[in-house]
Structure formats: structure tokens, C-alpha cells
Design a protein around this motif. Sequence first.
Motif, short mmCIF file in Angstrom:
data_model
loop_
_atom_site.label_atom_id
_atom_site.label_comp_id
_atom_site.label_asym_id
_atom_site.label_seq_id
_atom_site.Cartn_x
_atom_site.Cartn_y
_atom_site.Cartn_z
N PHE A 1 -5.58 54.44 15.93
CA PHE A 1 -5.87 55.02 17.24
C PHE A 1 -6.77 54.06 18.01
O PHE A 1 -7.96 53.96 17.75
N ASN B 1 -6.89 54.20 21.47
CA ASN B 1 -7.38 54.98 22.60
C ASN B 1 -7.91 56.31 22.09
O ASN B 1 -7.20 57.30 22.04
N THR B 2 -9.16 56.32 21.68
CA THR B 2 -9.71 57.54 21.10
C THR B 2 -10.09 58.57 22.16
O THR B 2 -10.54 59.66 21.83
N ASN C 1 -7.80 59.70 24.24
CA ASN C 1 -6.60 60.50 24.40
C ASN C 1 -6.81 61.85 23.70
O ASN C 1 -7.24 61.88 22.54
N LYS D 1 -4.79 63.92 22.32
CA LYS D 1 -4.05 64.08 21.07
C LYS D 1 -4.69 63.25 19.96
O LYS D 1 -4.77 63.70 18.82
N ALA D 2 -5.17 62.06 20.27
CA ALA D 2 -5.88 61.24 19.28
C ALA D 2 -7.14 61.97 18.81
O ALA D 2 -7.43 62.01 17.61
N GLN D 3 -7.87 62.55 19.76
CA GLN D 3 -9.07 63.31 19.39
C GLN D 3 -8.72 64.49 18.50
O GLN D 3 -9.42 64.77 17.51
N TYR E 1 -6.19 64.77 16.40
CA TYR E 1 -5.86 64.30 15.05
C TYR E 1 -7.08 63.76 14.30
O TYR E 1 -7.17 63.91 13.08
N MET E 2 -8.01 63.16 15.00
CA MET E 2 -9.24 62.71 14.33
C MET E 2 -10.02 63.91 13.80
O MET E 2 -10.51 63.89 12.67
N PHE F 1 1.24 59.22 18.49
CA PHE F 1 -0.03 59.87 18.14
C PHE F 1 0.18 60.83 16.97
O PHE F 1 -0.63 60.87 16.04
N GLY G 1 -1.49 60.20 13.31
CA GLY G 1 -2.36 61.27 12.81
C GLY G 1 -1.85 61.89 11.53
O GLY G 1 -2.61 62.12 10.58
#
Length: 176
Positions: free
Chosen positions: A7, A9-10, A12, A14-16, A18-19, A158, A162
Motif C-alpha cells: 500500500f 497510498n495509505t 486511500n 480502502k487501504a486504511q 485493510y490496514m 486494494f 489487503g
Amino acid sequence: MSFVPGFNNTLNPKAQFYMELAGECATLLQGQRNAITNTANVSSLVYHRMLETPVCKEKPVNWVGFYLVNAQKPNSLILGPFQGKPACTEIAFDKGVCGSAASRAESVVVKDVHGFPGHIACDSASKSEIVVPLVADDGKIHGVFDIDASKEDAFDDFDRIGLEAIAKLVVEASDF
């Protein structure tokens, strides 16, 4: 929030998502090595979190679960823990999206399951699918992590990144 490799682009949403989900999975897996227990809890957590989060609302999941390598038939997968409607119980490595991901040892993202040659329709409501193999560090396949959605084109990079991170957590935390 947990770090998920891949990731860039944290920021984003959707990235957030999944994190955060990977962090929740890591916490859930702590102190437990049983593969059935771990895949049961992860399938439930992922299913419910994906249904609840706004970033997945437009393309809702309808099945989340695991197929594990069948000890009696090592070139096939047997249904493991899942959330959703009843599913196919056994899948050969050369059949369907799950078999393809297992035999290739790589994730498969299908935008429209009706266009995938040899797709196995366990639930006619499923329109798109992502399958992530459970691969040990030595390359051994333990099974696959399978997610279906009721809309076409529900999964992107993403989701792949994830869900691969979550699959890796399951493999590392479990005795298969």
C-alpha cells in the motif's frame, strides 16, 4: 492501524480499511495455532467487516471462506470454515477460480464469474470473486481464501493486496 506491504497510498479509504482489518486479524490470531479455529474466526471477521464498512457497501460480499488442501486427495481442496450460503464441498486444483489460484499459487481476481472458463457456480448470486492462495514460505499450498460478491467488478488491487496480507497472517499463525 497495521502496516500492509504494497500500500503506497495509505490515505486511500480502502487501504486504511485493510490496514485496520489486518491489525484486527493479527490480534484475533494471537496465541492460537489451530488452522480450523483461525480460518473460522478470520472468515467471520472479514465477512462482517466487509459488510459493515462504507468502502465495500456498493459491492457487497456474499461469501467469505477457506478451502483447505484435502489430506486424502492432495490435488484437491475441501471446504473449510466460511460465512455465507452453503458451498461446494470439494474442488480439484484444475477446476474453477479456487483450483486455479491453488494450482498457480497466485491470487486470481475475476470481475465477472460468468466469463471465467470453468467457473463453479456454488451460489448463483455471486457475480465476482477473488481467491488468494494460502502459501507457506517453502511454497507449499495449504488452501485458498475465497471471497465472492453479488455485484460484478467488486474487487481491485486494494482488495488483492489487503487480502493477501490477511492470508499471510493466517498461514504464519496456523499449523496446517
